[in-house]
Design an enzyme around this catalytic site. Structure first.
Site, short mmCIF file in Angstrom:
data_model
loop_
_atom_site.label_atom_id
_atom_site.label_comp_id
_atom_site.label_asym_id
_atom_site.label_seq_id
_atom_site.Cartn_x
_atom_site.Cartn_y
_atom_site.Cartn_z
N CYS A 92 5.23 -6.79 2.00
CA CYS A 92 5.74 -4.44 2.02
C CYS A 92 4.73 -3.83 3.08
O CYS A 92 5.23 -4.14 3.89
CB CYS A 92 5.17 -4.04 0.50
N TYR A 93 3.85 -3.25 2.65
CA TYR A 93 3.23 -2.24 3.78
C TYR A 93 2.80 -3.73 4.88
O TYR A 93 3.39 -3.08 5.71
CB TYR A 93 1.93 -1.50 3.48
N SER A 140 -21.23 -9.28 -27.53
CA SER A 140 -20.45 -8.33 -27.72
C SER A 140 -19.43 -8.92 -29.42
O SER A 140 -18.92 -8.61 -29.93
CB SER A 140 -20.00 -7.39 -26.96
N GLY A 141 -19.42 -9.99 -29.07
CA GLY A 141 -18.44 -11.03 -29.85
C GLY A 141 -17.10 -11.40 -29.21
O GLY A 141 -16.76 -12.30 -29.71
N GLY A 142 -16.72 -10.44 -27.79
CA GLY A 142 -15.39 -10.56 -27.12
C GLY A 142 -15.76 -11.80 -26.57
O GLY A 142 -16.39 -12.43 -26.29
N VAL A 143 -14.90 -12.47 -25.79
CA VAL A 143 -14.44 -13.38 -25.28
C VAL A 143 -15.23 -13.77 -23.19
O VAL A 143 -15.29 -15.16 -23.70
CB VAL A 143 -13.06 -13.82 -24.67
N ASP A 144 -15.83 -12.71 -23.02
CA ASP A 144 -16.27 -12.41 -22.08
C ASP A 144 -18.07 -12.64 -22.49
O ASP A 144 -18.46 -13.85 -21.83
CB ASP A 144 -16.08 -11.44 -20.83
N SER A 145 -18.79 -12.04 -23.19
CA SER A 145 -19.85 -12.48 -23.29
C SER A 145 -19.93 -13.54 -24.69
O SER A 145 -21.18 -14.13 -24.13
CB SER A 145 -20.33 -11.18 -24.43
N SER A 146 -19.21 -14.64 -25.15
CA SER A 146 -19.05 -14.83 -25.98
C SER A 146 -19.59 -16.36 -24.77
O SER A 146 -19.80 -17.58 -25.07
CB SER A 146 -18.06 -14.68 -26.66
N LYS A 187 -9.89 -12.68 -16.47
CA LYS A 187 -9.51 -12.59 -17.59
C LYS A 187 -9.09 -13.65 -18.11
O LYS A 187 -9.77 -14.73 -19.52
CB LYS A 187 -9.14 -11.34 -18.46
N HIS A 206 7.93 -7.55 -3.47
CA HIS A 206 7.09 -7.68 -4.26
C HIS A 206 6.72 -9.24 -4.54
O HIS A 206 7.29 -9.15 -6.62
CB HIS A 206 6.20 -6.88 -4.75
N GLY A 227 1.07 -1.00 0.30
CA GLY A 227 -0.08 -0.02 0.50
C GLY A 227 0.66 1.18 -0.27
O GLY A 227 1.67 1.69 0.05
N GLU A 262 4.82 -10.69 -6.51
CA GLU A 262 4.07 -11.11 -7.20
C GLU A 262 3.96 -10.46 -8.58
O GLU A 262 3.62 -11.33 -9.58
CB GLU A 262 2.23 -10.53 -6.86
#
Length: 537
Positions: free
Chosen positions: A100-101, A241-247, A393, A187, A73, A189
């Site tokens: 870290c923090y 929409s044709g994107g990966v999420d909505s498809s 994603k 960090h 943070g 990550e």
């Protein structure tokens, strides 16, 4: 040495609402990397979720995570208004890793001291290991870790010992083995930390005793069961929409409820060349999923006449999308549920939602499945179906691949909701749209032809509202320049320009100038993010 299970390329994560789900909780103290920590945990095939730092020990006890991670943070722990955690967390008996923090807060609350460092440490540092066991098993002595701190621990609490140090940080890694409390000043990550993931895996498997049991298949089975239980025999509307999420969401819903799903595709005229036709063909002919096609190109284009401000473009496109969506949903309805492709980052960022006081269900005020182009009117009431809301994603891509989405959708480059309208700088006209579509098509064709598509995060063309002098066939030209934008990124939060071969740039430039009427110059954008953004508007 402790052996941790191998990562699986097919791993995904199931939602964590069920009490039998093993999880790691990340308490967010304002770090820009909190989401990244959660993603790194999930790469070990263990569920993780991000919660506010104010989450009480009682709530954490009820959730029963196998481990807790305190994020970094921007604050200093000795400031009066520095965020604090519930001190009862230290008495839960749950392993804690402070980053870290988070490490500094652990030290301060447990009786140690943190002060402003004589010498701040930012960037890469060699981790010199004093105790190679437990948290640092399989972490190489001298491996690079990413530092970003101006404060340092000056006195460890009782029961803690040093595990590693750097040239500038005496206590770079600390532990109270008895209470299973650990801290790292760096960090682990971020990608710059060479053995950071090995450290995270040690915490997840060796210290927290988690099992890598959640798979893509487990998520799909659970999601389908949850959808059927929630929806019953009611109808569901999805804005595709044709994107990966909505498809992916469309495929998942169709598996769960079949014909009770209605997909709507609103063609606002700002998609790339041939994409609307390809989308309709895929879903109707190859996937056997019905899609209602709404042709609204002229309607949207008229709204943008004389508009040059990018935020005004977005606002008008979003507003008009809402109006079209409202009209068409009334025509096709009634519907009880709206399916949205809300992802976990949306949840973390507190997506705009209301709660139905009668049912307790979340009620939509935002179309997440259409790239957040705008919110629905409050009087247009749907209950939400959001089976992807616990996924990142990359996990959505794994689910999409597992349920049969073709690679052209699974690995599709991100594409903004307003589409080409924000890749045309200045006013959007039919002529400029045609120019940009033709140029963009050449970029897509060549990046696929030369095997570069999967090596970059995004690749596209931008049309500028100026003209420059050129010469073609002994004739003077006065035409538009096109900017090529190709970037590499992991998540879109930061990005660098892609070092593609000169041969690729030469071919694309030659083709655009020779094949796209109205363009006589091609330039390359080599700006990173920050200070620039990936999109120009």
């Amino acid at each position: 040495m402790v052996q941790t299970p191998p990562l699986s390329a097919d791993a995904a994560i199931a939602p964590g609402e069920s009490p039998d789900v093993q999880s790691i909780v990340i308490l967010d103290f304002g770090s820009q990397y909190s989401e990244l920590i959660a993603r790194r945990i999930r790469e070990t095939q263990v569920y993780s979720e991000v919660l506010p730092y104010r989450t009480s020990a009682a709530e954490l006890s009820e959730r029963a995570p196998k481990g807790i991670i305190f994020s970094g943070g921007p604050s200093s722990v000795y400031d009066d208004r520095a965020p604090q955690c519930d001190p009862e967390i230290w008495n839960l008996g749950i392993p804690v890793l402070g980053v870290c923090y988070g490490m500094q807060l652990m030290v301060k609350q447990l009786g140690g001291s943190v002060e402003r460092a004589e010498r701040a440490e930012y960037g890469k540092a060699a981790l010199q290991i004093d105790d190679p066991t437990d948290l640092l098993t399989n972490v190489a002595d001298g491996s690079t870790m990413w530092m970003s701190h101006g404060d340092s621990v000056t006195e460890l609490p009782s029961g803690f010992e040093r595990l590693a140090h750097t040239d500038n940080t005496p206590d770079a890694t600390i532990a109270d083995h008895t209470r299973k409390l650990y801290g790292v000043q760096f960090h682990p990550e971020v990608v710059h930390s060479e053995d950071g993931q090995a450290l995270i895996r040690n915490f997840v498997y060796h210290i927290c005793k988690c099992e890598p049991t959640w798979t893509t298949e487990a998520f799909i089975d659970r999601a389908i069961a949850d959808i059927r239980k929630q929806v019953g025999d009611k109808r569901v509307l999805l804005a595709l929409s044709g994107g990966v999420d909505s498809s992916t969401l469309a495929f998942l819903l169709h598996k769960a409820i079949g014909d009770k799903l209605t997909c709507m595709f609103i063609d606002q005229g700002f998609m790339r060349k041939y994409e609307p036709e390809r989308l309709m063909k895929l879903f109707k002919e190859e996937f056997a999923i019905s899609v209602e096609y709404v042709q609204a190109r002229d309607r949207f284009l008229s709204k943008l006449k004389d508009i040059t401000d990018p935020e005004e473009k977005r606002r008008l496109i979003g507003h008009e999308f809402i109006r079209v969506f409202e009209e068409e949903s009334t025509r096709l309805g009634p519907f009880d549920y709206l399916a949205q492709g809300t992802l976990y980052p949306d949840v973390i960022e507190s997506a705009n939602t209301n709660i139905d006081p009668k049912t307790g269900e979340r009620v939509a005020v935002k179309i997440k499945s259409h790239h957040n182009v705008g919110g629905l009117p409050k009087d247009l009431q749907f209950k939400l179906v959001e089976p992807l809301r616990k996924l990142f994603k990359d996990e959505v891509r794994k689910v999409g691949r597992a349920i049969g989405l073709p690679e052209e959708i699974v690995n599709r480059h991100p594409f903004p909701g307003p589409g080409l309208a924000i890749r045309i700088i200045g006013e959007v006209t039919a002529e400029r749209l045609n120019i940009l579509r033709d140029a963009d098509l050449i970029v897509r064709q060549e990046i696929n032809r030369q095997g570069l598509y999967h090596q970059v995060w995004q690749s596209f063309a931008v049309l500028l509202p100026i003209r420059s002098v050129g010469v073609m066939g002994d004739q003077r030209t006065y035409a538009h320049p096109v900017i090529l934008r190709l970037v590499q990124s992991e998540d879109g939060m930061t990005a660098d320009w892609a070092r593609v071969p000169y041969e690729f740039l030469e071919i694309v430039s030659n083709r655009i100038v020779n094949e796209v009427k109205g363009v006589n110059r091609v330039a390359l954008d080599i700006t990173s993010k920050p200070p620039g953004t990936i999109e120009w508007e």
